[in-house]
Design a protein around this motif. Structure first.
Motif, PDB file in Angstrom:
ATOM      1  N   ILE A 182      48.980  50.393  28.830  1.00 17.34           N
ATOM      2  CA  ILE A 182      48.719  48.946  28.907  1.00 17.34           C
ATOM      3  C   ILE A 182      47.694  48.530  27.857  1.00 17.34           C
ATOM      4  N   GLY A 183      46.676  49.358  27.701  1.00 18.21           N
ATOM      5  CA  GLY A 183      45.658  49.064  26.696  1.00 18.21           C
ATOM      6  C   GLY A 183      46.263  48.987  25.306  1.00 18.21           C
ATOM      7  N   HIS A 184      47.116  49.958  24.978  1.00 22.35           N
ATOM      8  CA  HIS A 184      47.766  49.962  23.657  1.00 22.35           C
ATOM      9  C   HIS A 184      48.591  48.698  23.459  1.00 22.35           C
ATOM     10  N   ILE A 185      49.368  48.374  24.480  1.00 25.23           N
ATOM     11  CA  ILE A 185      50.225  47.185  24.392  1.00 25.23           C
ATOM     12  C   ILE A 185      49.380  45.927  24.205  1.00 25.23           C
ATOM     13  N   ALA A 186      48.337  45.804  25.010  1.00 22.01           N
ATOM     14  CA  ALA A 186      47.498  44.601  24.957  1.00 22.01           C
ATOM     15  C   ALA A 186      46.845  44.466  23.592  1.00 22.01           C
ATOM     16  N   ARG A 187      46.362  45.577  23.072  1.00 22.65           N
ATOM     17  CA  ARG A 187      45.692  45.558  21.772  1.00 22.65           C
ATOM     18  C   ARG A 187      46.675  45.118  20.677  1.00 22.65           C
ATOM     19  N   ARG A 188      47.841  45.722  20.683  1.00 24.83           N
ATOM     20  CA  ARG A 188      48.846  45.383  19.675  1.00 24.83           C
ATOM     21  C   ARG A 188      49.225  43.907  19.763  1.00 24.83           C
ATOM     22  N   VAL A 233      46.840  41.235  31.525  1.00 23.08           N
ATOM     23  CA  VAL A 233      46.455  41.579  30.149  1.00 23.08           C
ATOM     24  C   VAL A 233      47.699  41.813  29.292  1.00 23.08           C
ATOM     25  N   GLY A 234      48.776  42.241  29.938  1.00 22.88           N
ATOM     26  CA  GLY A 234      50.022  42.453  29.192  1.00 22.88           C
ATOM     27  C   GLY A 234      50.701  41.145  28.800  1.00 22.88           C
ATOM     28  N   GLN A 277      57.553  42.617  41.710  1.00 23.15           N
ATOM     29  CA  GLN A 277      56.343  43.447  41.623  1.00 23.15           C
ATOM     30  C   GLN A 277      56.735  44.916  41.607  1.00 23.15           C
ATOM     31  N   CYS A 278      56.390  45.548  40.493  1.00 23.96           N
ATOM     32  CA  CYS A 278      56.580  46.994  40.420  1.00 23.96           C
ATOM     33  C   CYS A 278      55.224  47.654  40.224  1.00 23.96           C
ATOM     34  N   ASP A 279      55.223  48.910  39.899  1.00 18.53           N
ATOM     35  CA  ASP A 279      53.955  49.616  39.715  1.00 18.53           C
ATOM     36  C   ASP A 279      53.266  49.216  38.409  1.00 18.53           C
ATOM     37  N   ARG A 280      54.010  48.599  37.502  1.00 20.68           N
ATOM     38  CA  ARG A 280      53.444  48.292  36.188  1.00 20.68           C
ATOM     39  C   ARG A 280      53.143  46.815  35.981  1.00 20.68           C
ATOM     40  N   ASP A 281      54.060  45.977  36.429  1.00 18.11           N
ATOM     41  CA  ASP A 281      53.968  44.561  36.107  1.00 18.11           C
ATOM     42  C   ASP A 281      54.341  43.732  37.339  1.00 18.11           C
ATOM     43  N   VAL A 336      41.237  37.982  25.434  1.00 18.30           N
ATOM     44  CA  VAL A 336      41.397  38.607  26.744  1.00 18.30           C
ATOM     45  C   VAL A 336      40.364  39.717  26.910  1.00 18.30           C
ATOM     46  N   VAL A 337      39.599  39.621  27.963  1.00 19.31           N
ATOM     47  CA  VAL A 337      38.632  40.676  28.264  1.00 19.31           C
ATOM     48  C   VAL A 337      39.007  41.306  29.598  1.00 19.31           C
ATOM     49  N   LEU A 338      39.144  42.596  29.567  1.00 25.04           N
ATOM     50  CA  LEU A 338      39.390  43.345  30.800  1.00 25.04           C
ATOM     51  C   LEU A 338      38.076  44.018  31.184  1.00 25.04           C
ATOM     52  N   ALA A 339      37.624  43.774  32.417  1.00 30.45           N
ATOM     53  CA  ALA A 339      36.347  44.359  32.836  1.00 30.45           C
ATOM     54  C   ALA A 339      36.537  45.128  34.136  1.00 30.45           C
ATOM     55  N   HIS A 340      35.974  46.310  34.168  1.00 24.98           N
ATOM     56  CA  HIS A 340      35.998  47.081  35.418  1.00 24.98           C
ATOM     57  C   HIS A 340      34.933  48.165  35.352  1.00 24.98           C
ATOM     58  N   PRO A 341      34.482  48.627  36.497  1.00 25.38           N
ATOM     59  CA  PRO A 341      33.513  49.724  36.492  1.00 25.38           C
ATOM     60  C   PRO A 341      34.145  50.966  35.879  1.00 25.38           C
ATOM     61  N   GLU A 342      33.308  51.878  35.431  1.00 21.30           N
ATOM     62  CA  GLU A 342      33.799  53.163  34.941  1.00 21.30           C
ATOM     63  C   GLU A 342      34.737  53.779  35.979  1.00 21.30           C
TER      64      GLU A 342
END
Lengths: 398, 398, 398
Positions: free
Chosen positions: A236-242, A212-213, A160-164, A222-228
């Motif tokens: 992460i968003g870029h990676i997931a989208r690609r 999501v990664g 477990q790191c700060d990213r993954d 894959v749907v990521l949901a969170h409050p504003e």
């Protein structure tokens, strides 16, 4: 049983991976073959364990752990993986020694590695630091090995790191393949990784980011949901989208938990602290500004409290595919009325899936053992085959 | 030697025990056959160790310990038992994780048990809690095993609870059988379990309770002696009385140390805190009333100080059978003029029996290994026989 | 490779040592054959490890460590040695138990030793205490063994005391023999053990004492250099002088770092606290006089600061034999501009020898394993030969 295990090993043999001698630090930097190989090797270890087969490729050598944050289950999973492989467990307790960054990291990394096959590291407290520390240790032991100081190059295992949090998410993926039948069966399945309310503060981002990664690799929706305001690290968003686009799946972000749950096959409701807050927190921690840290915590808890409706209730579950999506959690969950007044999940939902979440967690020791094996042996299939063929029992039958 | 070991295994084989798959938490809930089986298996392990025979039925798997109180000797006995059996030791350090009661116990018990064969627990601080905690963990892993979450059901080993300390008392019993020649030879022997003065406070009740709860099983004349107000848990008296009557022995309680020592074959003088005080203490601890706790400690120390004459002196020893009863202690003893100004035993008495008390303690690793074996294997005699037959040395002879 | 290992074992066989059953606590109390045997056995273990040979003479049993001071590298070296030998590591954490001196030491030493093959101890904080503690533990387990309480007598391994640090200095000696080709090649080589400036306080004397106490055994020209007032324990000088004269070498003390470095083949610049200060410190610590301790620290740091020119710079190195003496350090070094503003060694010098110092450290696990083997087995050559002949791999080849 051993026919089944043999067929898994045969499949493993066909994969062209890049895992030998390379550290698996972030799942999105690994090839699909790499991920499949980890799943297969983990399945082999699990099957061999359940079949009472001694699966230890080692007769001695160290498995070192460094925990820069509290841990019970990961600590025990790592100990189990070490025992499974025949390695001697040794924890580097930084309260009993002094390790900092820079030169000291290089030196310590080498000093603990003379007979070491793997260094498992948890470092998830500060954004922008955990992964860097692991990469630093990885580089240090690689140099030590090249210089001939180390007789072997220890694998660095990201606990477990700060990213993954790849040992968690790979165990989650293994759980999904077992639940749905195969990796292929995940295609077009909808998984909702959603934020959920928790009365606590500062939970790491590594699980939602890792999910999501990873899950965007297999054609899932894959749907990521969170409050504003509860966003993850931007990349992460870029990676997931690609990845979603490459795998034939989709990736969407929404600020509605309902939308995410609608017709979902899998839901993963879990709290985390916003990336932006984690960044401010890291800066304040570095500056030692304790008063401001307290204020930030209060601000964040108040912000959380505005979203108490982000709870995985029976009503929410009813909206999922046939009302029976698979509920997942890395544990421990904040269960309303059980571990807290109000939390991530209602007691009745959690209770129905409790056993499933335990199964989900049960794969971790085997995933870890697989990652170590694949890093340390050029032909892991041959090693597993030999272990299977030698036909030694793990414990005496009576 | 191996003839002797074989005969012990043959005797073990004839016993119909209820130990397989059942946790040995309180000695008075076990059958006589169970107790004999533990003694025999422990003797086999001890003999095999001394004969340099590799007695490990396991090739990997975890032995987990949970210490909710300080410990040195039990910690090392458990580590030794794990090493003897081929298990990897792993301590659950609750300061490095967070474990409470209820749901959390169930979850943690499962999370630490995926590859675990035994969980050894010490929880002796609070009356009414230690045994309950062990039973809770036992139930949790049993459910986990039934649900298929756990590939095996770990044995729960009571390393001391609020009621009993069976690994200690079974080692004590083993010491008695070796001293007097056999279990049968204990019949009609008088054993005095007596309170003794100590300048410290809050010593658990588990040893005196365990001793009278165990030694009344074998036709011994058991005398429990303590000053007024230093009673044990009430049910212990009922149990001891019933057992004594069933086994053809006796059980008496007296408030005179002299009476207990008179013609005793064995004396076990040891301090403890009154049950009633332990109950008040537990309530204050739960309520977090630290001031009242301090007052209770002072009250209790003052109460102790009225009974400084409860010391195992040479004069006291002279009144025992031929002046040479066996002196027993679970260690460490409060030795007058050595570890404290005045304590449980005079220096000259302790010194004469020091070696004997070390021998008494030396059986613990084997008793623990025996309890684990008997819980985990349906046919422990076959396992031991195979270990003996394979004829592997524990260390290379030179 | 195995021919080379066989020849090392053959050489080991010819040595008449006094190591079996005797503790190696101070190098100057061991014979030359003892020292050679440790070097040879360590070399065998290292070669076997690098050749992937399973070198475990044990199948279970404990290796116990007691650290009365912080440690990372020694802790890991000991864990590695335990793993190498097939022993189960167990740390006696004195914060989780209570061990003092006197009767308690005897009792604890026995209680942790029922299945124990070695007790490794670091106790270097107080002059006049560390060695005494080790000798006390050694005596206690010897008695326990003679009394039949212990089935074996654990080796006591000095992991650093107030006088000597033999696992470090023997690893240093191994490094020298590898650098210069052989033990014989060290004859007439000049080694400068010199004090060096450090901004920290209270570094133990055991390394400089151990180095001059060991390197004077082999005909080297040993120069000890330190500023006025930084003397070692007085007896060390006598020992070093006697040994130098016996071995055909020399021993000189100087207060000039330049003089020591002039034409030196080896330099070992390292800070330490003066013996006289360590004695005052020990007295103050015993008396619990914390204010005076603070004053002593300030006094000592100020005293250190007068000698900032005692730094191993490029200029200093240029004065050594051909400008390229071997730089040695036990690590971690105080590196100017890296780990502190100004310290023992300049960054460029350290950097050039960094790899060499890592190699120097790498021998420690094998030295420890060798010391344990030689203490526990009467015919260590036969054990090593059997391990070599059984031809078991440490890890599966793939």
């Amino acid at each position: 049983m051993s026919e089944h295990i043999r067929s898994l090993i045969d499949r493993l043999k066909t994969l062209r991976t890049n895992l030998y001698d390379h550290d698996f630090l972030l799942s999105w930097e690994q090839s699909e073959a790499d991920l499949k190989a980890v799943l297969l090797a983990a399945e082999v270890f699990e099957a061999m364990y359940r079949a009472n087969i001694d699966a230890r490729p080692y007769r001695g050598g160290l498995a070192v752990s460094i925990f820069r944050d509290q841990s019970t289950r990961t600590r025990f999973s790592f100990a189990s993986a070490a025992s499974l492989l025949g390695l001697t467990l040794m924890d580097l307790d930084e309260t009993k020694s002094q390790v900092a960054h820079g030169e000291t990291v290089r030196e310590t990394a080498n000093m603990i590695s003379f007979l070491t096959e793997v260094i498992g590291i948890r470092d998830d407290m500060f954004v922008g630091e955990g992964h860097e520390y692991m990469a630093e240790v990885s580089k240090a032991v690689a140099e030590g090995f090249e210089e001939g100081v180390l007789p072997q190059k220890p694998a660095i295992l990201n606990l477990q790191c700060d990213r993954d949090h790849p040992t968690q998410t790979m165990a989650d993926l293994m759980h999904l393949t077992k639940t749905f039948g195969s990796l292929e069966a995940l295609r077009a399945k909808k998984i909702a990784m959603t934020w959920a309310y928790s009365p606590s503060y500062g939970k790491p981002l590594s699980v939602p980011q890792g999910i999501v990664g990873l899950m965007t690799r297999f054609g899932m929706d894959v749907v990521l949901a969170h409050p504003e305001g509860y966003g993850l690290m931007p990349e992460i968003g870029h990676i997931a989208r690609r990845q979603a686009s490459e795998s034939g799946g989709t990736f969407e972000v929404t600020s509605s938990m309902e939308e995410a749950f609608a017709d979902a096959d899998v839901v993963y409701p879990k709290s985390w602290a916003p990336y932006e807050v984690m960044q401010r927190r890291t800066e304040l921690l570095r500056a030692g500004q304790n008063e401001k840290l307290g204020a930030l915590e209060q601000e964040c808890l108040a912000m959380n409290a505005e979203h108490k409706d982000w709870e995985c209730t029976e009503e929410m579950m009813a909206a999922t595919r046939d009302g029976k999506a698979l509920y997942m959690h890395c544990l421990p969950a904040d269960i309303s009325g059980v571990s807290c007044e109000q939390g991530e999940v209602s007691a009745s939902v959690f209770d129905r899936y409790r056993k499933a979440t335990y199964h989900e967690a049960s794969h971790k020791p085997y995933v870890m053992a697989a990652m170590i094996l694949l890093n340390r042996f050029e032909h892991p299939d041959r090693v597993l085959f030999k272990l299977l063929s030698q036909n030694r029992l793990r414990h005496h039958l009576d």
